[in-house]
Scaffold this active site. Sequence first.
Site, PDB file in Angstrom:
ATOM      1  N   LYS A  54      -4.161   9.436  18.666  1.00 39.67           N
ATOM      2  CA  LYS A  54      -4.925   8.212  18.415  1.00 39.67           C
ATOM      3  C   LYS A  54      -4.528   7.112  19.397  1.00 39.67           C
ATOM      4  CE  LYS A  54      -5.569   9.425  13.575  1.00 39.67           C
ATOM      5  NZ  LYS A  54      -5.065   9.297  12.196  1.00 39.67           N
ATOM      6  N   GLN A  98      -0.995   5.856   8.615  1.00 37.63           N
ATOM      7  CA  GLN A  98      -1.083   7.305   8.664  1.00 37.63           C
ATOM      8  C   GLN A  98      -0.593   7.932   7.361  1.00 37.63           C
ATOM      9  OE1 GLN A  98      -2.364   9.181  11.294  1.00 37.63           O
ATOM     10  NE2 GLN A  98      -2.161  10.896   9.876  1.00 37.63           N
ATOM     11  N   ASP A 121     -10.298   3.053   8.845  1.00 37.39           N
ATOM     12  CA  ASP A 121     -10.316   4.406   8.285  1.00 37.39           C
ATOM     13  C   ASP A 121     -11.429   4.566   7.247  1.00 37.39           C
ATOM     14  OD1 ASP A 121      -8.677   6.343   9.359  1.00 37.39           O
ATOM     15  OD2 ASP A 121      -6.897   5.696   8.272  1.00 37.39           O
TER      16      ASP A 121
END
Length: 290
Positions: A54, A98, A121
């Site tokens: 990422k 995460q 997200d």
Amino acid sequence: MVAQIIDGFAIAAELRQDIAARAAEMKETHGVVPGLAVVLVGDDPASGVYVRNKLKATAECGLRSVEHILPANTSEADLLALVGKLNADPGVHGILVQLPLPKQIDADKVLGLIDPDKDVDGFHPVNAGRLSIGLPGFVPCTPRGSQILIDRVLPNLAGKHAVVIGRSNIVGKPMAQLLLQKNATVTIAHSKTADLPGLCRTADVLIAAVGRPLMVTGDWVKPGAVVIDVGINRIEVDGKGKLVGDVDFASVVEVAGFITPVPKGVGPMTIACLMLNTLDSAARRIAAGK
């Protein structure tokens, strides 16, 4: 019939190029560089790989990354405090925590604290609600990427039957909402579904997002169907690790009309859509005068 391969790797590369061009224009016109804050707690190897990928994509797209690597014994209070600081930072347009988190931290509490307007997200309940009623918001990256791939090969879904195998909040449910917005008739299937193979054979579009390697075989698939394989599973073949999807590619490719491979299918699109959500967040803040 042999299915055409939907090259998610190539389509994601195109998307990243477009994001980079838009980010450069944003910087020149408004002096704003979209910023993505990535928070990793602990040293889970798979999470570390995901975070590195990422951050690499962030740099390639001309975005700014802010990386926070925290020890595995970080307290829930300390992580919540960090999220609060990132919420208040005007240079941060997207926040990604995460998963999974260590057991002493309530992931729902952490994700719920993220500013919905920085929730790139797309996991916050506010964004889930916005998606369900058709309001603008952030869509989880894997469903958004999957929808882009579907649009490439079947842009008109009106009247088509789409079957989503899997009902997770991260993929299955938001995927169904996106397909409904495209006027598809949508069925969500799961472990309690009766005659799952028979149901799948009725699908013009079949999305496998259940986390069971090679579950969907060729006799589950309607001839000519679009098959999107969201699964990423590591299995052992001849003593070596191999990545496979939820779809048995070898048998399904002989029946479907279009199919995504694993790897280089949905995976690259997920990361590209994280970049796209971050860019969109910055654009919205500029439009709002923030």
